[in-house]
Enzyme design. Structure first.
Site, short mmCIF file in Angstrom:
data_model
loop_
_atom_site.label_atom_id
_atom_site.label_comp_id
_atom_site.label_asym_id
_atom_site.label_seq_id
_atom_site.Cartn_x
_atom_site.Cartn_y
_atom_site.Cartn_z
N ASP A 1 21.03 13.51 -2.74
CA ASP A 1 21.08 12.73 -1.51
C ASP A 1 21.21 11.24 -1.79
O ASP A 1 21.05 10.79 -2.93
CB ASP A 1 19.80 12.96 -0.69
CG ASP A 1 19.62 14.41 -0.28
OD1 ASP A 1 20.64 15.05 0.04
OD2 ASP A 1 18.47 14.90 -0.28
N ARG B 1 24.32 18.53 -4.88
CA ARG B 1 24.55 17.31 -4.11
C ARG B 1 23.25 16.53 -4.01
O ARG B 1 22.38 16.87 -3.22
CB ARG B 1 25.05 17.65 -2.70
CG ARG B 1 26.41 18.30 -2.67
CD ARG B 1 26.88 18.46 -1.24
NE ARG B 1 28.25 18.93 -1.17
CZ ARG B 1 28.97 18.94 -0.05
NH1 ARG B 1 28.44 18.51 1.08
NH2 ARG B 1 30.22 19.38 -0.07
N ARG C 1 11.74 16.87 -1.73
CA ARG C 1 11.06 15.74 -1.10
C ARG C 1 10.04 16.21 -0.06
O ARG C 1 8.97 15.62 0.09
CB ARG C 1 12.08 14.80 -0.48
CG ARG C 1 12.96 14.10 -1.53
CD ARG C 1 14.20 13.47 -0.93
NE ARG C 1 13.84 12.47 0.06
CZ ARG C 1 14.73 11.91 0.89
NH1 ARG C 1 16.00 12.29 0.86
NH2 ARG C 1 14.34 11.00 1.75
#
Length: 250
Positions: free
Chosen positions: A55, A53, A202
């Site tokens: 973002d 998934r 991140r």
């Protein structure tokens, strides 16, 4: 009889709310794929299973997904129809017949992500949607970043680098490699591992950047890992600089 069809996608995630479909949000990659495949095949509904998934705002050059479809269309024609009707920021690179048991998420053994930063006095006008434009006064020390990255490779509990404090599954992951390279004003961090937690790449990037600009020391990383506390890790780098490059399967 339904056929299990495997897709390889690339997309510019700038205007999407991530991969996963949402009840009140049309702008997701999974949602666009499911709507289109239902339209092409005439099926009432289609479930598209992604390898992961991404973002909101994150891009992909090698997202793998699969769907069980009732259709006699050859795979080349299916790819052509997808690319004819999908938005211009989503492209189906490849369509293959998969074994009935192939599952894009459960059978994935590894992923490669690349994060791109851009520094220096000039703004990256044409690349601005695909990089983290760092302040001109930042001059990251790549050796310090690489020293910190060495502590992060291997198998660790990455709870300090997970954005979801209530995650129920294990936060142990294996990061095989972190490669840091400079190309003119562009700084790239390429991660390969068996899987990544929410916002993990991140947060890793933000933490390594803080080591590079002297806000924290590389030697502090082992203690940070042991803390299992997101508040002690670095900033979360913007979504724009992140791209899923490829997914591994045995």
């Amino acid at each position: 009889m339904k056929r299990n069809i495997r897709f390889l996608l690339e997309y510019d995630g700038s205007r999407y709310y991530g991969w996963a479909k949402q009840p009140d949000q049309e702008m997701t990659i999974q949602g666009k794929m499911e709507q289109l495949l239902a339209r092409i095949t005439g099926m009432e509904s289609v479930e598209v299973i992604g390898a992961g998934r991404t973002d909101a705002g994150v891009h992909a050059r090698g997202m793998v997904c699969n769907a069980h479809l009732e259709t006699d269309l050859p795979v080349d024609e299916l790819r052509s129809l997808c690319n004819q009707y999908l938005p211009d920021d989503i492209c189906v690179l490849e369509v293959k017949e998969a074994s009935p048991r192939f599952h894009a998420r459960y059978l994935a053994t590894g992923k490669t992500y690349r994060y791109t930063c851009c520094g220096g006095p000039l703004k990256p006008v044409f690349e601005r949607k695909y990089v983290w434009t760092i302040p001109a006064e930042w001059h990251p020390d790549l050796n310090a970043m690489r020293e910190a990255a060495a502590f992060l490779t291997g198998t660790h509990d990455f709870a300090s680098f997970c954005a979801n404090p209530r995650v129920k599954k294990s936060t142990v992951r294996t990061v095989d490699s972190i490669e840091i390279a400079q190309h003119g004003p562009f700084l790239t961090l390429t991660y390969h591992g068996d899987g990544f937690l929410q916002h993990m790449v991140r947060i890793l990037t933000g933490t390594l950047m803080e080591c590079g600009i002297g806000w924290r020391t590389p030697s502090s990383i082992p203690e940070l890992i042991e803390a299992r506390d997101r508040k002690q890790a670095g900033m979360t780098a913007p979504a724009s600089g992140l791209c899923l490059m490829s997914v591994d399967y045995n």
